[in-house]
Design a protein around this motif. Structure first.
Motif, short mmCIF file in Angstrom:
data_model
loop_
_atom_site.label_atom_id
_atom_site.label_comp_id
_atom_site.label_asym_id
_atom_site.label_seq_id
_atom_site.Cartn_x
_atom_site.Cartn_y
_atom_site.Cartn_z
N ILE A 31 4.73 0.15 -31.11
CA ILE A 31 5.42 -1.05 -30.62
C ILE A 31 5.35 -2.17 -31.67
CG2 ILE A 31 5.42 -2.86 -28.86
CD1 ILE A 31 4.46 -0.79 -26.83
N SER A 32 4.21 -2.35 -32.31
CA SER A 32 4.09 -3.42 -33.33
C SER A 32 5.01 -3.14 -34.51
CB SER A 32 2.64 -3.54 -33.81
OG SER A 32 1.80 -3.96 -32.76
N GLY B 131 -8.95 -7.32 -33.67
CA GLY B 131 -7.75 -8.12 -33.93
C GLY B 131 -7.22 -8.01 -35.34
N THR B 132 -7.91 -7.26 -36.19
CA THR B 132 -7.52 -7.11 -37.60
C THR B 132 -6.68 -5.84 -37.77
OG1 THR B 132 -9.54 -8.24 -38.31
CG2 THR B 132 -8.45 -6.84 -39.93
N GLY C 170 1.40 -2.16 -40.72
CA GLY C 170 0.24 -2.85 -40.14
C GLY C 170 0.41 -4.35 -40.27
N ASN C 171 1.65 -4.81 -40.09
CA ASN C 171 1.96 -6.21 -40.40
C ASN C 171 1.41 -7.16 -39.34
OD1 ASN C 171 3.40 -8.70 -41.03
ND2 ASN C 171 4.55 -7.40 -42.44
N ILE C 172 0.59 -8.09 -39.76
CA ILE C 172 -0.08 -8.98 -38.82
C ILE C 172 0.91 -9.91 -38.11
CG2 ILE C 172 -0.61 -10.87 -40.46
CD1 ILE C 172 -3.51 -10.78 -39.15
N LEU D 206 -1.48 -10.01 -47.03
CA LEU D 206 -2.73 -9.88 -46.27
C LEU D 206 -2.79 -8.50 -45.62
CD1 LEU D 206 -5.28 -11.10 -44.87
CD2 LEU D 206 -3.75 -11.93 -43.08
N SER D 207 -1.68 -8.08 -45.01
CA SER D 207 -1.64 -6.83 -44.26
C SER D 207 -1.68 -5.62 -45.18
CB SER D 207 -0.36 -6.79 -43.40
OG SER D 207 -0.27 -7.94 -42.58
#
Lengths: 388, 388
Positions: free
Chosen positions: A147-148, A68-69, A296-298, B158-159
């Protein structure tokens, strides 16, 4: 059969690349109760140097937390190994007794796996698991991570367009993508209607012309009172030179060790800002370089993307029994399926965005483009039209 | 008493500024069944020019859809009205028969309301409702719009820190904020531990020194193998000159009509990139200018922020009965409360970030800073520590 897997992550991280690692570890655990899975630190360099961590000793809870990270928990590398480098890598893999090496990355990674597979005389299954926010792997409908990143870009342009409704002007958002325009085109995925931004989309696949650009901006300004532009960092003129090379003096350009102009910097944004100030003096114009923010933006980690990235890792483990291969995400008309395709068909090739994703004579999504993005990046938010 | 309200939005939009409009409309509808609420287009300019829309004719469903949409649905303005401009505005308000004028904005807006209130001989209640991502209004614990923007910045850092774990180097993210560093300091709100980025925070409130900066970056690089930096666009040297003025030749600087250097452009980012290339040659360094991305981003719209912005609009309507005032969000030790405070105490004043939010001798959050952000921007995501 396979008891020992080595897995590594290469190239630019994504929001879901760890899902692929964990998908592989849990599938290996399921299929082969004694399976050992070793993670190599910083990609193939970790295999070469023997920097490995025993992922199969972690509990499912620990593994799910890693999955999940965002970004590559094992670290990544930009190394493009030559044959000598690959020989050292192979020695480590043989020393460990690896049955399979899974390398998660883009088309360069598929190339590396091809070299390794031949050098090992096919004794070690060399599996390429797909990953790239650029969405530019051939034989793939789309790629894990895209997609993210596309959700970030779609949400950002939806939001900025509302901002420029409120305070009119010209906005240019520059989006990662050296050769493929998919991520930039995703800017329009959540566009509300013909009036909504982005009003203009510039991708590496279509020649950029300064005068056309300025005319298009003027036209949008007169129609809508504002103009929101999405531009790939890799846009190039008809002569094939990238826009940043055209606008920035040669001695000021930063190049990487392969001689490629660094596109992820602020040069292009600053140059586009100057271009607008010169050609449209007095107009309020703002340029943002999205840079690393979408990658990689959460905040925009997409659940479908996460599940598919996990499944790609699991598929890599299943395919290992049949030898070296590349995992491809394909669309069967109703859902994403995972196929094994030959490494040499993916290696080193770029899947350009089909020209039909944009309207022939306009820098906007075509009906086909709208359909593609509706399927991949369905609208997450409903918003009201502003009064202005 | 009050039957006719006029409402307008000024300055930079936020993700939740429409909540304040809708909070006012629904509170007016509740308190005064015959209330008429008119929305002015593009801020006070819409009042001056008589561009008004009848918000009170909309259904609650329509209003809720507007409330959930980021950015100023009524449009905004950067106009700073002088007394003549205010006189015209007042004429429109009197012509309409307005009992109260609610203007949503920052400290300039409070100033405008002070002028209007005096000019109307207090016949019209002039209410300032707070809004700013800069969090820089005095007498406020925090301001509507800040929390959502802070969530964007916290999630982005964070990302990016995870990204630079995977591919080490120096990263500088430049965040909006000319005079107040709150939004830049929010970069560390979700930092995991001492080892995590951002490793260095530079705000307008502390003098920036190039040599100290370079030394600090070197030190972080040697401790962590990477260095993630959050920098306000308004950082200035000990001489009070902004960093962008120090680094960019005067003739290349863009200024607004008030003579202020434009900070939201790409100049500072490009200059910081050059500075790092000169002082730390050969190091991988990347600079992103966040620009407009945090301001009204739908992906990081925070629910508490939305509720508080709505409540601020409702409070503005309730306070109108007592005459001109500014709505302030205060913290009573357990929750946010809404107080009416004198306009002239808020007008034109900047709430700087207290020095105690950062460690005295380091560019990191202090224990007090950690506590402030834990309360306002509680951690939304749990992530695993990378292996690298």
């Amino acid at each position: 059969m396979a008891e020992t897997f080595v897995i590594a992550q290469g190239g630019g991280p994504t929001a879901v690349i760890n899902q692929t690692v964990v998908g592989a570890v849990l599938e290996a655990r399921k299929l082969y109760p004694k399976a050992r899975v070793l993670g190599a630190l910083h990609g193939i360099r970790g295999v070469r140097d023997g920097n490995l961590v025993p992922l199969s000793e972690l509990s499912e809870t620990e593994l799910r937390a890693i999955a999940g990270t965002p970004s590559a928990a094992l670290g990544s590398t930009r190394d493009k190994p030559d044959e000598a480098y690959c020989a050292t890598v192979l020695k480590t893999l043989q020393h460990i007794g690896a049955d399979a090496f899974i390398y998660i990355g883009g088309n360069d990674t598929a190339g590396t796996q091809g070299i390794l597979s031949k050098a090992s005389a096919r004794q070690i299954a060399c599996i390429h698991a797909p990953k790239t926010i650029d969405n530019d792997l051939v034989l793939n409908d789309h790629t894990p991570g895209f997609i993210s990143a596309a959700e970030f870009v779609a949400g950002a342009f939806l939001s900025v367009d509302l901002d420029f409704h409120a305070l009119p002007g010209i906005y240019v958002g520059i989006v990662m993508g050296r050769h493929a325009g998919f991520l930039t085109a995703a800017s329009a995925a959540w566009s509300m209607d013909e009036e909504s931004g982005p009003h203009l989309i510039y991708v590496p696949e279509r020649a950029f012309d300064r005068q056309h650009f300025i005319d298009d901006v003027k036209s949008a300004m007169s129609r809508h009172g504002r103009c929101v532009v999405a531009m790939s960092e890799g846009v190039s003129g008809a002569d094939g030179r990238s826009l940043v090379e055209t606008l920035v003096p040669a001695e000021k350009l930063e190049r990487d060790q392969h001689g490629n102009v660094k596109l992820s910097g602020t040069d292009l944004g600053a140059a586009v800002e100057r271009m607008l100030a010169e050609d449209l003096p007095g107009k309020r114009a703002r340029v943002d370089t999205f840079g690393y923010l979408p990658r990689g933006n959460i905040a925009t980690l997409n659940e479908v993307d996460a599940r598919e990235a996990f499944a790609a890792g699991a598929a890599a483990v299943r395919f290992a029994e049949q030898g070296s291969t590349s995992v491809a995400l394909q669309f069967d008309g109703s859902k994403t399926i995972f196929r094994n395709v030959p490494l040499d068909q993916v290696a080193g090739k770029t899947q350009h965005m089909p020209d039909s994703i944009l309207d022939p004579d306009q820098n906007r999504l075509s009906a086909e483009g709208v359909k593609y993005f509706e399927r991949l990046v369905p609208r997450r938010y409903q918003v009201a039209k502003p009064f202005v």
